[in-house]
Design a protein around this motif. Structure first.
Motif, PDB file in Angstrom:
ATOM      1  N   TYR A  36       0.813  -1.223   0.000  1.00  0.00           N
ATOM      2  CA  TYR A  36       0.000   0.000   0.000  1.00  0.00           C
ATOM      3  C   TYR A  36       0.847   1.273   0.000  1.00  0.00           C
ATOM      4  CZ  TYR A  36      -4.155  -2.756   0.077  1.00  0.00           C
ATOM      5  OH  TYR A  36      -5.149  -3.634  -0.284  1.00  0.00           O
ATOM      6  N   TYR A  37       2.082   1.193   0.457  1.00  0.00           N
ATOM      7  CA  TYR A  37       3.004   2.319   0.255  1.00  0.00           C
ATOM      8  C   TYR A  37       3.243   2.508  -1.241  1.00  0.00           C
ATOM      9  CZ  TYR A  37       4.456   3.354   5.051  1.00  0.00           C
ATOM     10  OH  TYR A  37       4.497   3.756   6.364  1.00  0.00           O
ATOM     11  N   ARG A  38       3.473   1.408  -1.952  1.00  0.00           N
ATOM     12  CA  ARG A  38       3.698   1.495  -3.399  1.00  0.00           C
ATOM     13  C   ARG A  38       2.469   2.005  -4.142  1.00  0.00           C
ATOM     14  NH1 ARG A  38       6.131  -3.604  -2.445  1.00  0.00           N
ATOM     15  NH2 ARG A  38       4.383  -4.602  -3.463  1.00  0.00           N
ATOM     16  N   GLN A  39       1.271   1.753  -3.604  1.00  0.00           N
ATOM     17  CA  GLN A  39       0.035   2.237  -4.219  1.00  0.00           C
ATOM     18  C   GLN A  39      -0.210   3.722  -3.926  1.00  0.00           C
ATOM     19  OE1 GLN A  39      -1.590   0.094  -6.298  1.00  0.00           O
ATOM     20  NE2 GLN A  39       0.142  -1.191  -5.739  1.00  0.00           N
ATOM     21  N   GLY A  40       0.550   4.282  -2.998  1.00  0.00           N
ATOM     22  CA  GLY A  40       0.401   5.689  -2.649  1.00  0.00           C
ATOM     23  C   GLY A  40      -0.611   5.970  -1.554  1.00  0.00           C
ATOM     24  N   LEU A  41      -1.139   4.936  -0.907  1.00  0.00           N
ATOM     25  CA  LEU A  41      -2.139   5.127   0.144  1.00  0.00           C
ATOM     26  C   LEU A  41      -1.513   5.528   1.474  1.00  0.00           C
ATOM     27  CD1 LEU A  41      -5.147   4.917   1.020  1.00  0.00           C
ATOM     28  CD2 LEU A  41      -4.658   2.542   1.662  1.00  0.00           C
ATOM     29  N   LEU A  42      -0.324   5.023   1.774  1.00  0.00           N
ATOM     30  CA  LEU A  42       0.267   5.226   3.100  1.00  0.00           C
ATOM     31  C   LEU A  42       1.378   6.267   3.073  1.00  0.00           C
ATOM     32  CD1 LEU A  42       0.442   1.533   4.346  1.00  0.00           C
ATOM     33  CD2 LEU A  42      -1.437   3.185   4.503  1.00  0.00           C
ATOM     34  N   LEU A  43       1.446   7.037   4.149  1.00  0.00           N
ATOM     35  CA  LEU A  43       2.451   8.082   4.300  1.00  0.00           C
ATOM     36  C   LEU A  43       3.492   7.717   5.357  1.00  0.00           C
ATOM     37  CD1 LEU A  43       3.331  10.939   3.475  1.00  0.00           C
ATOM     38  CD2 LEU A  43       1.739  11.814   5.188  1.00  0.00           C
ATOM     39  N   ALA A  44       3.064   7.087   6.444  1.00  0.00           N
ATOM     40  CA  ALA A  44       3.974   6.705   7.525  1.00  0.00           C
ATOM     41  C   ALA A  44       3.311   5.634   8.386  1.00  0.00           C
ATOM     42  CB  ALA A  44       4.332   7.919   8.380  1.00  0.00           C
ATOM     43  N   SER A  45       4.153   4.854   9.076  1.00  0.00           N
ATOM     44  CA  SER A  45       3.626   3.828   9.985  1.00  0.00           C
ATOM     45  C   SER A  45       4.721   3.430  10.964  1.00  0.00           C
ATOM     46  CB  SER A  45       3.138   2.603   9.209  1.00  0.00           C
ATOM     47  OG  SER A  45       4.198   2.037   8.447  1.00  0.00           O
ATOM     48  N   GLY A  46       4.294   2.878  12.086  1.00  0.00           N
ATOM     49  CA  GLY A  46       5.267   2.394  13.057  1.00  0.00           C
ATOM     50  C   GLY A  46       4.611   2.027  14.370  1.00  0.00           C
ATOM     51  N   PRO A  47       5.389   1.372  15.240  1.00  0.00           N
ATOM     52  CA  PRO A  47       4.854   0.943  16.530  1.00  0.00           C
ATOM     53  C   PRO A  47       4.697   2.117  17.496  1.00  0.00           C
ATOM     54  CG  PRO A  47       7.165   0.397  16.388  1.00  0.00           C
ATOM     55  CD  PRO A  47       6.771   0.955  15.043  1.00  0.00           C
ATOM     56  N   MET A  48       3.756   1.976  18.404  1.00  0.00           N
ATOM     57  CA  MET A  48       3.610   2.941  19.489  1.00  0.00           C
ATOM     58  C   MET A  48       4.635   2.599  20.563  1.00  0.00           C
ATOM     59  SD  MET A  48      -0.528   3.525  19.786  1.00  0.00           S
ATOM     60  CE  MET A  48      -0.903   1.913  20.426  1.00  0.00           C
ATOM     61  N   ASN A  49       4.940   3.562  21.387  1.00  0.00           N
ATOM     62  CA  ASN A  49       5.836   3.357  22.531  1.00  0.00           C
ATOM     63  C   ASN A  49       5.075   3.683  23.799  1.00  0.00           C
ATOM     64  OD1 ASN A  49       8.152   2.689  20.986  1.00  0.00           O
ATOM     65  ND2 ASN A  49       8.389   4.847  20.487  1.00  0.00           N
ATOM     66  N   PRO A  50       4.845   2.716  24.683  1.00  0.00           N
ATOM     67  CA  PRO A  50       5.302   1.334  24.615  1.00  0.00           C
ATOM     68  C   PRO A  50       4.574   0.573  23.504  1.00  0.00           C
ATOM     69  CG  PRO A  50       3.837   1.602  26.483  1.00  0.00           C
ATOM     70  CD  PRO A  50       4.033   2.972  25.884  1.00  0.00           C
ATOM     71  N   ARG A  51       5.095  -0.565  23.168  1.00  0.00           N
ATOM     72  CA  ARG A  51       4.639  -1.326  22.014  1.00  0.00           C
ATOM     73  C   ARG A  51       3.334  -2.081  22.314  1.00  0.00           C
ATOM     74  NH1 ARG A  51       7.817  -6.035  19.020  1.00  0.00           N
ATOM     75  NH2 ARG A  51       6.463  -6.157  17.205  1.00  0.00           N
ATOM     76  N   THR A  52       2.252  -1.309  22.363  1.00  0.00           N
ATOM     77  CA  THR A  52       0.919  -1.869  22.600  1.00  0.00           C
ATOM     78  C   THR A  52       0.068  -1.839  21.343  1.00  0.00           C
ATOM     79  OG1 THR A  52       0.147   0.306  23.301  1.00  0.00           O
ATOM     80  CG2 THR A  52       0.923  -1.199  25.038  1.00  0.00           C
ATOM     81  N   GLY A  53       0.664  -1.367  20.256  1.00  0.00           N
ATOM     82  CA  GLY A  53      -0.042  -1.248  18.990  1.00  0.00           C
ATOM     83  C   GLY A  53       0.795  -0.427  18.036  1.00  0.00           C
ATOM     84  N   GLY A  54       0.131   0.159  17.047  1.00  0.00           N
ATOM     85  CA  GLY A  54       0.856   0.938  16.053  1.00  0.00           C
ATOM     86  C   GLY A  54      -0.002   2.058  15.504  1.00  0.00           C
ATOM     87  N   ILE A  55       0.649   2.943  14.749  1.00  0.00           N
ATOM     88  CA  ILE A  55      -0.012   4.061  14.097  1.00  0.00           C
ATOM     89  C   ILE A  55       0.318   4.003  12.614  1.00  0.00           C
ATOM     90  CG2 ILE A  55      -0.118   6.587  13.875  1.00  0.00           C
ATOM     91  CD1 ILE A  55      -1.315   5.627  16.503  1.00  0.00           C
ATOM     92  N   ILE A  56      -0.694   4.246  11.788  1.00  0.00           N
ATOM     93  CA  ILE A  56      -0.527   4.326  10.337  1.00  0.00           C
ATOM     94  C   ILE A  56      -1.164   5.636   9.891  1.00  0.00           C
ATOM     95  CG2 ILE A  56      -1.080   3.288   8.097  1.00  0.00           C
ATOM     96  CD1 ILE A  56      -1.433   0.589   9.627  1.00  0.00           C
ATOM     97  N   ILE A  57      -0.465   6.386   9.058  1.00  0.00           N
ATOM     98  CA  ILE A  57      -1.027   7.594   8.472  1.00  0.00           C
ATOM     99  C   ILE A  57      -1.302   7.298   7.004  1.00  0.00           C
ATOM    100  CG2 ILE A  57      -0.714  10.043   7.958  1.00  0.00           C
ATOM    101  CD1 ILE A  57       1.248  10.129  10.325  1.00  0.00           C
ATOM    102  N   ALA A  58      -2.571   7.422   6.619  1.00  0.00           N
ATOM    103  CA  ALA A  58      -2.992   7.168   5.246  1.00  0.00           C
ATOM    104  C   ALA A  58      -3.421   8.476   4.591  1.00  0.00           C
ATOM    105  CB  ALA A  58      -4.143   6.163   5.222  1.00  0.00           C
ATOM    106  N   THR A  59      -3.175   8.583   3.303  1.00  0.00           N
ATOM    107  CA  THR A  59      -3.507   9.784   2.558  1.00  0.00           C
ATOM    108  C   THR A  59      -4.857   9.639   1.875  1.00  0.00           C
ATOM    109  OG1 THR A  59      -2.390   8.974   0.582  1.00  0.00           O
ATOM    110  CG2 THR A  59      -1.078  10.276   2.109  1.00  0.00           C
ATOM    111  N   GLY A  60      -5.368  10.732   1.378  1.00  0.00           N
ATOM    112  CA  GLY A  60      -6.589  10.704   0.591  1.00  0.00           C
ATOM    113  C   GLY A  60      -7.837  10.993   1.387  1.00  0.00           C
ATOM    114  N   LYS A  61      -8.957  10.934   0.664  1.00  0.00           N
ATOM    115  CA  LYS A  61     -10.253  11.238   1.253  1.00  0.00           C
ATOM    116  C   LYS A  61     -11.201  10.042   1.219  1.00  0.00           C
ATOM    117  CE  LYS A  61     -11.816  15.420   0.256  1.00  0.00           C
ATOM    118  NZ  LYS A  61     -12.248  16.589  -0.501  1.00  0.00           N
ATOM    119  N   ASP A  62     -10.727   8.919   0.705  1.00  0.00           N
ATOM    120  CA  ASP A  62     -11.584   7.762   0.480  1.00  0.00           C
ATOM    121  C   ASP A  62     -11.494   6.782   1.650  1.00  0.00           C
ATOM    122  OD1 ASP A  62     -13.066   5.651  -0.483  1.00  0.00           O
ATOM    123  OD2 ASP A  62     -11.837   5.336  -2.268  1.00  0.00           O
TER     124      ASP A  62
END
Length: 102
Positions: free
Chosen positions: A29-55
């Motif tokens: 999905y990075y290659r498709q242009g949907l995602l801007l950034a991602s990574g684990p939360m600190n402490p590692r209880t989950g993660g965050i993803i930033i997606a682009t667009g309005k859809d």
């Protein structure tokens, strides 16, 4: 744009078992242009993803195929927002994905 917060429902050892497949899924999905950034939360209880667009349906489709969801090891919360203020580095990304600058 969207902020996607993942919260793990299982011990981190089980999450790690699916991490490689999850990252391959993200890469597609990075290659498709949907995602801007991602990574684990600190402490590692989950993660965050930033997606682009309005859809939002595109974001939901992306999540529906995530190995973490398919293995039922994470919950997802999607927050849509309009980037009114931004750094100059994000100007073109916001213009291309939102269609305008607020």
């Amino acid at each position: 744009m969207f902020i996607i917060q993942l919260t793990y429902k299982v011990p981190i050892a089980e999450v790690d078992h699916y991490l490689s497949a999850h990252r391959e899924h993200l890469e597609y999905y990075y290659r498709q242009g949907l995602l801007l950034a991602s990574g684990p939360m600190n402490p590692r209880t989950g993660g965050i993803i930033i997606a682009t667009g309005k859809d939002k349906s595109a974001v939901e489709a992306f999540i529906s195929k995530d190995p973490f969801l398919l293995a039922e090891i994470a919950e997802y919360q999607i927050t849509e927002f309009s980037p009114v203020k931004h750094s100059d580095a994000l100007k073109d990304i916001i213009l291309n994905t939102e269609g305008k600058l607020c």
